[in-house]
Write a protein that holds these residues in place. Structure first.
Motif, PDB file in Angstrom:
ATOM      1  N   VAL A  26       0.520  -1.587 -18.781  1.00 43.76           N
ATOM      2  CA  VAL A  26       1.140  -1.115 -17.539  1.00 43.76           C
ATOM      3  C   VAL A  26       0.066  -1.204 -16.457  1.00 43.76           C
ATOM      4  O   VAL A  26      -0.742  -0.295 -16.278  1.00 43.76           O
ATOM      5  CB  VAL A  26       1.655   0.323 -17.691  1.00 43.76           C
ATOM      6  N   PHE A  27       0.047  -2.314 -15.753  1.00 41.45           N
ATOM      7  CA  PHE A  27      -1.054  -2.607 -14.848  1.00 41.45           C
ATOM      8  C   PHE A  27      -1.003  -1.768 -13.578  1.00 41.45           C
ATOM      9  O   PHE A  27      -2.025  -1.267 -13.096  1.00 41.45           O
ATOM     10  CB  PHE A  27      -1.030  -4.094 -14.478  1.00 41.45           C
ATOM     11  N   GLY A  28       0.188  -1.609 -13.015  1.00 40.16           N
ATOM     12  CA  GLY A  28       0.330  -0.931 -11.726  1.00 40.16           C
ATOM     13  C   GLY A  28       1.272  -1.732 -10.861  1.00 40.16           C
ATOM     14  O   GLY A  28       1.612  -2.870 -11.183  1.00 40.16           O
ATOM     15  N   GLU A  29       1.715  -1.115  -9.765  1.00 37.09           N
ATOM     16  CA  GLU A  29       2.689  -1.807  -8.925  1.00 37.09           C
ATOM     17  C   GLU A  29       2.653  -1.238  -7.508  1.00 37.09           C
ATOM     18  O   GLU A  29       2.250  -0.088  -7.296  1.00 37.09           O
ATOM     19  CB  GLU A  29       4.087  -1.655  -9.503  1.00 37.09           C
ATOM     20  N   GLY A  30       3.097  -2.052  -6.595  1.00 36.79           N
ATOM     21  CA  GLY A  30       3.175  -1.598  -5.210  1.00 36.79           C
ATOM     22  C   GLY A  30       2.650  -2.655  -4.265  1.00 36.79           C
ATOM     23  O   GLY A  30       2.071  -3.661  -4.693  1.00 36.79           O
ATOM     24  N   PRO A  31       2.845  -2.443  -2.963  1.00 40.14           N
ATOM     25  CA  PRO A  31       2.397  -3.426  -1.981  1.00 40.14           C
ATOM     26  C   PRO A  31       0.876  -3.430  -1.869  1.00 40.14           C
ATOM     27  O   PRO A  31       0.233  -2.374  -1.906  1.00 40.14           O
ATOM     28  CB  PRO A  31       3.047  -2.948  -0.675  1.00 40.14           C
ATOM     29  N   LEU A  32       0.322  -4.613  -1.701  1.00 39.68           N
ATOM     30  CA  LEU A  32      -1.135  -4.719  -1.616  1.00 39.68           C
ATOM     31  C   LEU A  32      -1.667  -4.299  -0.246  1.00 39.68           C
ATOM     32  O   LEU A  32      -2.881  -4.262  -0.050  1.00 39.68           O
ATOM     33  CB  LEU A  32      -1.593  -6.139  -1.956  1.00 39.68           C
ATOM     34  N   ASN A  33      -0.754  -3.973   0.683  1.00 35.14           N
ATOM     35  CA  ASN A  33      -1.211  -3.447   1.976  1.00 35.14           C
ATOM     36  C   ASN A  33      -0.905  -1.954   2.113  1.00 35.14           C
ATOM     37  O   ASN A  33      -0.916  -1.412   3.207  1.00 35.14           O
ATOM     38  CB  ASN A  33      -0.578  -4.224   3.134  1.00 35.14           C
ATOM     39  N   ALA A  34      -0.669  -1.293   0.975  1.00 34.25           N
ATOM     40  CA  ALA A  34      -0.338   0.139   1.019  1.00 34.25           C
ATOM     41  C   ALA A  34      -1.545   0.950   1.501  1.00 34.25           C
ATOM     42  O   ALA A  34      -2.681   0.665   1.129  1.00 34.25           O
ATOM     43  CB  ALA A  34       0.087   0.619  -0.366  1.00 34.25           C
ATOM     44  N   GLU A  35      -1.279   1.969   2.289  1.00 34.91           N
ATOM     45  CA  GLU A  35      -2.373   2.852   2.729  1.00 34.91           C
ATOM     46  C   GLU A  35      -2.593   3.998   1.749  1.00 34.91           C
ATOM     47  O   GLU A  35      -3.606   4.680   1.804  1.00 34.91           O
ATOM     48  CB  GLU A  35      -2.073   3.398   4.118  1.00 34.91           C
ATOM     49  N   LEU A  36      -1.619   4.213   0.867  1.00 31.44           N
ATOM     50  CA  LEU A  36      -1.728   5.275  -0.141  1.00 31.44           C
ATOM     51  C   LEU A  36      -1.825   4.650  -1.531  1.00 31.44           C
ATOM     52  O   LEU A  36      -1.000   3.808  -1.895  1.00 31.44           O
ATOM     53  CB  LEU A  36      -0.498   6.190  -0.060  1.00 31.44           C
ATOM     54  N   PHE A  37      -2.839   5.075  -2.284  1.00 32.43           N
ATOM     55  CA  PHE A  37      -3.126   4.511  -3.614  1.00 32.43           C
ATOM     56  C   PHE A  37      -3.108   5.696  -4.582  1.00 32.43           C
ATOM     57  O   PHE A  37      -3.915   6.615  -4.469  1.00 32.43           O
ATOM     58  CB  PHE A  37      -4.505   3.857  -3.557  1.00 32.43           C
ATOM     59  N   VAL A  38      -2.170   5.692  -5.499  1.00 31.77           N
ATOM     60  CA  VAL A  38      -1.967   6.840  -6.391  1.00 31.77           C
ATOM     61  C   VAL A  38      -2.501   6.507  -7.779  1.00 31.77           C
ATOM     62  O   VAL A  38      -2.112   5.493  -8.370  1.00 31.77           O
ATOM     63  CB  VAL A  38      -0.465   7.199  -6.466  1.00 31.77           C
ATOM     64  N   VAL A  39      -3.400   7.359  -8.289  1.00 33.56           N
ATOM     65  CA  VAL A  39      -4.021   7.098  -9.593  1.00 33.56           C
ATOM     66  C   VAL A  39      -3.704   8.239 -10.558  1.00 33.56           C
ATOM     67  O   VAL A  39      -4.151   9.378 -10.358  1.00 33.56           O
ATOM     68  CB  VAL A  39      -5.550   6.951  -9.471  1.00 33.56           C
ATOM     69  N   GLY A  40      -2.931   7.948 -11.584  1.00 36.31           N
ATOM     70  CA  GLY A  40      -2.702   8.899 -12.661  1.00 36.31           C
ATOM     71  C   GLY A  40      -3.690   8.641 -13.785  1.00 36.31           C
ATOM     72  O   GLY A  40      -4.638   7.862 -13.653  1.00 36.31           O
ATOM     73  N   GLU A  41      -3.423   9.283 -14.922  1.00 33.70           N
ATOM     74  CA  GLU A  41      -4.381   9.211 -16.024  1.00 33.70           C
ATOM     75  C   GLU A  41      -4.142   7.982 -16.908  1.00 33.70           C
ATOM     76  O   GLU A  41      -5.037   7.157 -17.095  1.00 33.70           O
ATOM     77  CB  GLU A  41      -4.241  10.482 -16.847  1.00 33.70           C
ATOM     78  N   ALA A  42      -2.948   7.885 -17.436  1.00 35.60           N
ATOM     79  CA  ALA A  42      -2.649   6.818 -18.394  1.00 35.60           C
ATOM     80  C   ALA A  42      -1.132   6.674 -18.508  1.00 35.60           C
ATOM     81  O   ALA A  42      -0.403   7.628 -18.237  1.00 35.60           O
ATOM     82  CB  ALA A  42      -3.240   7.168 -19.767  1.00 35.60           C
ATOM     83  N   PRO A  43      -0.669   5.530 -18.931  1.00 36.10           N
ATOM     84  CA  PRO A  43       0.769   5.406 -19.204  1.00 36.10           C
ATOM     85  C   PRO A  43       1.174   6.344 -20.342  1.00 36.10           C
ATOM     86  O   PRO A  43       0.389   6.606 -21.250  1.00 36.10           O
ATOM     87  CB  PRO A  43       0.930   3.936 -19.641  1.00 36.10           C
ATOM     88  N   GLY A  72       8.455   6.241   0.167  1.00 41.01           N
ATOM     89  CA  GLY A  72       9.034   5.797  -1.094  1.00 41.01           C
ATOM     90  C   GLY A  72       7.981   5.020  -1.857  1.00 41.01           C
ATOM     91  O   GLY A  72       6.874   4.787  -1.366  1.00 41.01           O
ATOM     92  N   ARG A  73       8.337   4.602  -3.054  1.00 41.65           N
ATOM     93  CA  ARG A  73       7.388   3.822  -3.853  1.00 41.65           C
ATOM     94  C   ARG A  73       6.976   2.521  -3.162  1.00 41.65           C
ATOM     95  O   ARG A  73       5.918   1.986  -3.437  1.00 41.65           O
ATOM     96  CB  ARG A  73       8.017   3.473  -5.204  1.00 41.65           C
ATOM     97  N   ASP A  74       7.851   2.033  -2.311  1.00 43.74           N
ATOM     98  CA  ASP A  74       7.541   0.771  -1.634  1.00 43.74           C
ATOM     99  C   ASP A  74       6.414   0.909  -0.623  1.00 43.74           C
ATOM    100  O   ASP A  74       5.952  -0.070  -0.059  1.00 43.74           O
ATOM    101  CB  ASP A  74       8.795   0.224  -0.936  1.00 43.74           C
ATOM    102  N   ARG A  75       5.937   2.159  -0.392  1.00 43.73           N
ATOM    103  CA  ARG A  75       4.862   2.390   0.579  1.00 43.73           C
ATOM    104  C   ARG A  75       3.552   2.788  -0.103  1.00 43.73           C
ATOM    105  O   ARG A  75       2.584   3.116   0.583  1.00 43.73           O
ATOM    106  CB  ARG A  75       5.279   3.486   1.559  1.00 43.73           C
ATOM    107  N   ALA A  76       3.530   2.801  -1.435  1.00 41.49           N
ATOM    108  CA  ALA A  76       2.320   3.239  -2.134  1.00 41.49           C
ATOM    109  C   ALA A  76       2.020   2.291  -3.281  1.00 41.49           C
ATOM    110  O   ALA A  76       2.934   1.705  -3.870  1.00 41.49           O
ATOM    111  CB  ALA A  76       2.513   4.655  -2.671  1.00 41.49           C
ATOM    112  N   TYR A  77       0.729   2.138  -3.591  1.00 41.33           N
ATOM    113  CA  TYR A  77       0.347   1.397  -4.786  1.00 41.33           C
ATOM    114  C   TYR A  77       0.106   2.421  -5.880  1.00 41.33           C
ATOM    115  O   TYR A  77      -0.619   3.407  -5.702  1.00 41.33           O
ATOM    116  CB  TYR A  77      -0.911   0.549  -4.556  1.00 41.33           C
ATOM    117  N   LEU A  78       0.724   2.221  -7.031  1.00 41.88           N
ATOM    118  CA  LEU A  78       0.703   3.192  -8.124  1.00 41.88           C
ATOM    119  C   LEU A  78       0.017   2.604  -9.345  1.00 41.88           C
ATOM    120  O   LEU A  78       0.367   1.518  -9.805  1.00 41.88           O
ATOM    121  CB  LEU A  78       2.140   3.576  -8.512  1.00 41.88           C
ATOM    122  N   THR A  79      -0.936   3.335  -9.887  1.00 39.84           N
ATOM    123  CA  THR A  79      -1.590   2.854 -11.100  1.00 39.84           C
ATOM    124  C   THR A  79      -2.209   4.029 -11.859  1.00 39.84           C
ATOM    125  O   THR A  79      -2.026   5.189 -11.480  1.00 39.84           O
ATOM    126  CB  THR A  79      -2.629   1.758 -10.781  1.00 39.84           C
TER     127      THR A  79
END
Ligand code: SF4
Length: 210
Positions: A26-43, A72-79
């Motif tokens: 589970v690599f991560g997803e989201g726009p590469l120009n997102a200003e918000l980058f969300v980092v969790g622990e693990a899948p 929405g998720r479309d405004r953040a990069y999630l990984t």
């Protein structure tokens, strides 16, 4: 390693033992120009099954929290710190060596997205991304300016799922994100700290709080 190389390599990665407990990366997803980058622990179980970050009840909570500030998720990069599900039911947390093995992928994602705000969810992500050793419950809700970004530690989604008081704190912390997202980037005081050794054992180069 650039983003495309990192993504391609990660999808077949066997750098650490978590390759044995995952069913898919589970690599991560989201726009590469997102200003918000969300980092969790693990899948977790749901992410491992779907191949996408923040699924199931945690994902629904994240959607609600983002929605509370008009995102929405479309405004953040999630990984996540590691891209493969750890073993166990519930899964154990990733070990320092596993996080270090996966570090290059996270750094490639950060470099490609270059977000203004890095939201670190939970103790491990908070300690590793801020370099501070305190539990996230002690430093949550205060932005740490590092490497031209605000690193913003807050509670983990699973913790908030089961504790209404923590959910209220998480909601309050998310309420600070619009202010950070609209602020000027901070001056660079130090380098985003993702150590390769013991977790939570060091202080940041510049521990100033925003
Ligand atoms: S957790 Fe990261 S380093 Fe370990 S096997 Fe998965 S992708 Fe590779």
């Amino acid at each position: 390693m650039d983003f495309a190389e990192a993504q391609k390599e990660a999808l077949g990665c066997r750098r650490c033992g978590l390759c044995h407990s995952r069913s898919q990366v589970v690599f991560g997803e989201g726009p590469l120009n997102a200003e918000l980058f969300v980092v969790g622990e693990a899948p977790g179980f749901n992410e491992d099954r779907e191949g996408r970050t923040f699924q199931g009840a945690s994902g629904m909570l994240l959607d609600r929290l983002l929605g509370s500030i008009g995102l929405g998720r479309d405004r953040a990069y999630l990984t996540t710190l590691v891209k493969c599900r750890p073993p166990g039911t519930p899964p154990r947390g990733p070990k320092p060596a596993e996080i270090n093995s996966c570090r290059e992928y996270l750094m490639s994602q950060l470099a490609a997205v270059d977000p203004k705000v890095v939201l670190a969810l939970g103790d491990l992500a908070s300690r590793l991304l801020t370099g501070r050793k305190e539990a996230v419950s002690r430093i949550r809700g205060r932005a740490v300016p590092l490497d031209g970004r605000f690193v913003f530690p807050t509670l983990s989604l699973p913790r908030a799922l089961y504790t209404p008081a923590d959910r209220a704190l998480l909601l309050s912390d998310f309420g600070r994100l619009p202010e950070l997202l609209s602020a000027e980037r901070p001056a660079t005081y130090g380098t985003l700290n993702i150590p390769g050794g013991e977790t939570g054992a060091r202080e940041p180069a510049q521990p100033e709080l925003f």
